[in-house]
Write a protein that holds these residues in place. Structure first.
Motif, PDB file in Angstrom:
ATOM      1  N   GLY A  57       0.808  -1.207   0.000  1.00  0.00           N
ATOM      2  CA  GLY A  57       0.000   0.000   0.000  1.00  0.00           C
ATOM      3  C   GLY A  57       0.841   1.256   0.000  1.00  0.00           C
ATOM      4  O   GLY A  57       2.067   1.203   0.134  1.00  0.00           O
ATOM      5  N   ALA A  58       0.180   2.402  -0.137  1.00  0.00           N
ATOM      6  CA  ALA A  58       0.804   3.726  -0.131  1.00  0.00           C
ATOM      7  C   ALA A  58       1.948   3.830  -1.124  1.00  0.00           C
ATOM      8  O   ALA A  58       2.975   4.453  -0.846  1.00  0.00           O
ATOM      9  N   LEU A  68      -3.120   2.321   6.454  1.00  0.00           N
ATOM     10  CA  LEU A  68      -3.936   2.079   7.648  1.00  0.00           C
ATOM     11  C   LEU A  68      -4.836   0.863   7.441  1.00  0.00           C
ATOM     12  O   LEU A  68      -5.030   0.055   8.357  1.00  0.00           O
ATOM     13  N   LEU A  69      -5.377   0.716   6.245  1.00  0.00           N
ATOM     14  CA  LEU A  69      -6.205  -0.456   5.936  1.00  0.00           C
ATOM     15  C   LEU A  69      -5.393  -1.740   6.080  1.00  0.00           C
ATOM     16  O   LEU A  69      -5.844  -2.721   6.699  1.00  0.00           O
ATOM     17  N   ARG A 258       4.290 -14.226 -15.066  1.00  0.00           N
ATOM     18  CA  ARG A 258       3.090 -14.868 -15.631  1.00  0.00           C
ATOM     19  C   ARG A 258       2.240 -15.501 -14.530  1.00  0.00           C
ATOM     20  O   ARG A 258       1.692 -16.591 -14.655  1.00  0.00           O
ATOM     21  N   ARG A 259       2.127 -14.768 -13.420  1.00  0.00           N
ATOM     22  CA  ARG A 259       1.346 -15.192 -12.263  1.00  0.00           C
ATOM     23  C   ARG A 259       0.300 -14.129 -11.947  1.00  0.00           C
ATOM     24  O   ARG A 259       0.394 -13.002 -12.431  1.00  0.00           O
ATOM     25  N   PRO A 260      -0.694 -14.453 -11.110  1.00  0.00           N
ATOM     26  CA  PRO A 260      -1.760 -13.484 -10.820  1.00  0.00           C
ATOM     27  C   PRO A 260      -1.248 -12.243 -10.093  1.00  0.00           C
ATOM     28  O   PRO A 260      -0.541 -12.340  -9.084  1.00  0.00           O
ATOM     29  N   GLY A 261      -1.616 -11.095 -10.621  1.00  0.00           N
ATOM     30  CA  GLY A 261      -1.308  -9.819  -9.982  1.00  0.00           C
ATOM     31  C   GLY A 261      -2.520  -8.914 -10.069  1.00  0.00           C
ATOM     32  O   GLY A 261      -3.230  -8.926 -11.084  1.00  0.00           O
ATOM     33  N   PHE A 262      -2.769  -8.133  -9.031  1.00  0.00           N
ATOM     34  CA  PHE A 262      -3.983  -7.315  -8.963  1.00  0.00           C
ATOM     35  C   PHE A 262      -3.659  -5.912  -8.447  1.00  0.00           C
ATOM     36  O   PHE A 262      -2.832  -5.746  -7.557  1.00  0.00           O
ATOM     37  N   THR A 263      -4.326  -4.943  -9.017  1.00  0.00           N
ATOM     38  CA  THR A 263      -4.385  -3.600  -8.449  1.00  0.00           C
ATOM     39  C   THR A 263      -5.820  -3.374  -7.993  1.00  0.00           C
ATOM     40  O   THR A 263      -6.748  -3.514  -8.788  1.00  0.00           O
ATOM     41  N   VAL A 264      -5.989  -3.040  -6.734  1.00  0.00           N
ATOM     42  CA  VAL A 264      -7.308  -2.820  -6.154  1.00  0.00           C
ATOM     43  C   VAL A 264      -7.449  -1.347  -5.807  1.00  0.00           C
ATOM     44  O   VAL A 264      -6.621  -0.794  -5.069  1.00  0.00           O
ATOM     45  N   GLU A 265      -8.472  -0.712  -6.350  1.00  0.00           N
ATOM     46  CA  GLU A 265      -8.770   0.685  -6.053  1.00  0.00           C
ATOM     47  C   GLU A 265      -9.869   0.719  -4.984  1.00  0.00           C
ATOM     48  O   GLU A 265     -11.044   0.533  -5.272  1.00  0.00           O
ATOM     49  N   ALA A 266      -9.457   0.952  -3.744  1.00  0.00           N
ATOM     50  CA  ALA A 266     -10.375   0.869  -2.602  1.00  0.00           C
ATOM     51  C   ALA A 266     -11.126   2.181  -2.407  1.00  0.00           C
ATOM     52  O   ALA A 266     -10.605   3.264  -2.645  1.00  0.00           O
ATOM     53  N   GLY A 267     -12.361   2.060  -1.947  1.00  0.00           N
ATOM     54  CA  GLY A 267     -13.140   3.229  -1.559  1.00  0.00           C
ATOM     55  C   GLY A 267     -13.630   4.043  -2.738  1.00  0.00           C
ATOM     56  O   GLY A 267     -13.450   3.677  -3.906  1.00  0.00           O
ATOM     57  N   TRP A 268     -14.246   5.171  -2.404  1.00  0.00           N
ATOM     58  CA  TRP A 268     -14.841   6.020  -3.428  1.00  0.00           C
ATOM     59  C   TRP A 268     -14.755   7.479  -2.988  1.00  0.00           C
ATOM     60  O   TRP A 268     -15.030   7.802  -1.843  1.00  0.00           O
ATOM     61  N   GLU A 280     -16.361   1.497   6.845  1.00  0.00           N
ATOM     62  CA  GLU A 280     -17.073   0.937   5.694  1.00  0.00           C
ATOM     63  C   GLU A 280     -16.087   0.479   4.618  1.00  0.00           C
ATOM     64  O   GLU A 280     -16.225  -0.616   4.057  1.00  0.00           O
ATOM     65  N   VAL A 281     -15.076   1.316   4.344  1.00  0.00           N
ATOM     66  CA  VAL A 281     -14.057   0.930   3.353  1.00  0.00           C
ATOM     67  C   VAL A 281     -13.299  -0.294   3.839  1.00  0.00           C
ATOM     68  O   VAL A 281     -13.050  -1.233   3.072  1.00  0.00           O
ATOM     69  N   TYR A 282     -12.939  -0.299   5.122  1.00  0.00           N
ATOM     70  CA  TYR A 282     -12.191  -1.445   5.651  1.00  0.00           C
ATOM     71  C   TYR A 282     -12.982  -2.739   5.566  1.00  0.00           C
ATOM     72  O   TYR A 282     -12.430  -3.792   5.245  1.00  0.00           O
ATOM     73  N   ASP A 283     -14.265  -2.674   5.820  1.00  0.00           N
ATOM     74  CA  ASP A 283     -15.087  -3.880   5.767  1.00  0.00           C
ATOM     75  C   ASP A 283     -15.012  -4.528   4.380  1.00  0.00           C
ATOM     76  O   ASP A 283     -14.851  -5.747   4.266  1.00  0.00           O
ATOM     77  N   ASP A 284     -15.098  -3.716   3.336  1.00  0.00           N
ATOM     78  CA  ASP A 284     -14.996  -4.252   1.974  1.00  0.00           C
ATOM     79  C   ASP A 284     -13.597  -4.790   1.696  1.00  0.00           C
ATOM     80  O   ASP A 284     -13.438  -5.877   1.121  1.00  0.00           O
ATOM     81  N   VAL A 285     -12.579  -4.033   2.091  1.00  0.00           N
ATOM     82  CA  VAL A 285     -11.197  -4.429   1.831  1.00  0.00           C
ATOM     83  C   VAL A 285     -10.837  -5.689   2.600  1.00  0.00           C
ATOM     84  O   VAL A 285     -10.184  -6.596   2.081  1.00  0.00           O
TER      85      VAL A 285
END
Length: 298
Positions: A57-58, A68-69, A258-268, A280-285
């Protein structure tokens, strides 16, 4: 609530990491390198399984809420394992023995500090930073590191194409990828450490948009789409097939391994996200990260 109470910067992170290590002897803390200004970049290891996961993160300074998440997730995971309880709806003991998780909660500590504390006369390269920030000492829009380089445009995955697309030729708050890949210590140590650890899957936590990016130039493995859809169902986020983006950490990881990689855009909302809706954001994350650990082959 004071400004300091609302921020989660390098000092607060170090304090929380120390408490986590002291409370749970099975948690391992290490330093993978240092930032431009010499701040430590910490890694937290939880778990003993063969499958190796990495979350970070960050990377972007004004997305510091991701630190913090991730820190809250590490604390909750450690406590659930220690007390033989569940992590979300999953058994923490089973996850612990299924995979080994390394978390780098704050890749860009210098940038985070700039966003939260602003620029003072005592700051190194004060005049340059002030110029790069268009003459203001407020850095709430700053995504870059202390040299004005966007760390998520620093990785050797079609770097040149991303620079042409961005068309940013000098340091600034965002989108400047440097003079070459891996010029910045934060990006370089993350790549070198990733190669050493030989992770099976990685997840970079950003903000915002409630989206999950899982592909890169058709180089991702077949399971990536299914994994992304499971993460989406767990979190309520949207799995997105992304095109026209290069030079990010996830992009390099997929291209190299060639392995799974993800970028997650948390919150709104607008970065930096306020802490008003943190729970609320933490619950989803949290649900998304637990699901990620559960994806690890048993």
């Amino acid at each position: 609530m004071s400004r300091l109470d609302c921020d989660f910067g390098p000092r607060q992170l170090a304090e929380r990491i120390y408490k986590l290590e002291k409370a749970y002897p099975f948690v391992t803390i290490s330093t993978i390198g240092t930032s431009v200004l010499g701040k430590p970049i910490y890694a937290i290891r939880i778990g003993s399984g063969d499958f190796r996961w990495h979350f970070n993160g960050a990377c972007h300074a004004n997305e510091w809420i991701t630190s913090l998440l991730l820190m809250k997730f590490a604390e909750q995971y450690a406590h659930a394992f220690f007390t033989c309880n569940k992590l979300g709806i999953k058994d923490a003991d089973e996850l612990f023995h299924r995979c080994s998780l390394w978390i780098v909660p704050m890749l860009n500590p210098d940038g985070v500090e700039l966003v939260q504390q602003g620029l003072s006369l005592q700051y190194p390269n004060y005049e340059q930073l002030l110029e790069w920030n268009r003459g203001t000492d407020r850095f709430h829009r700053w995504k870059a590191n202390a040299r004005g380089v966007d760390l998520n445009d620093q990785f050797p995955a079609h770097w040149e194409e991303e620079q042409e697309r961005r068309a940013i030729r000098e340091p600034g708050p965002r989108d400047y990828g440097g003079t070459a890949p891996l010029t910045e210590p934060e990006a370089r140590v993350l790549m070198e450490w990733t190669l050493k650890q030989d992770f099976h899957a990685v997840l970079a936590l950003h903000t915002q948009g409630e989206e999950i990016y899982w592909n890169y130039r058709n180089q991702e493995p077949p399971e990536s789409k299914d994994w992304a859809e499971r993460l989406a169902r767990a979190s309520g986020y949207r799995a997105v097939y992304l095109e026209g983006s290069d030079a990010g950490y996830k992009d390099w990881f997929i291209s190299h391994f060639r392995r799974p990689g993800f970028t997650v855009e948390a919150g709104w909302g607008h970065n930096p996200l306020p802490l008003d809706n943190f729970d609320e954001v933490y619950d989803d994350v949290m649900k998304l990260l637990v699901e990620a650990l559960d994806l690890s082959p048993s």
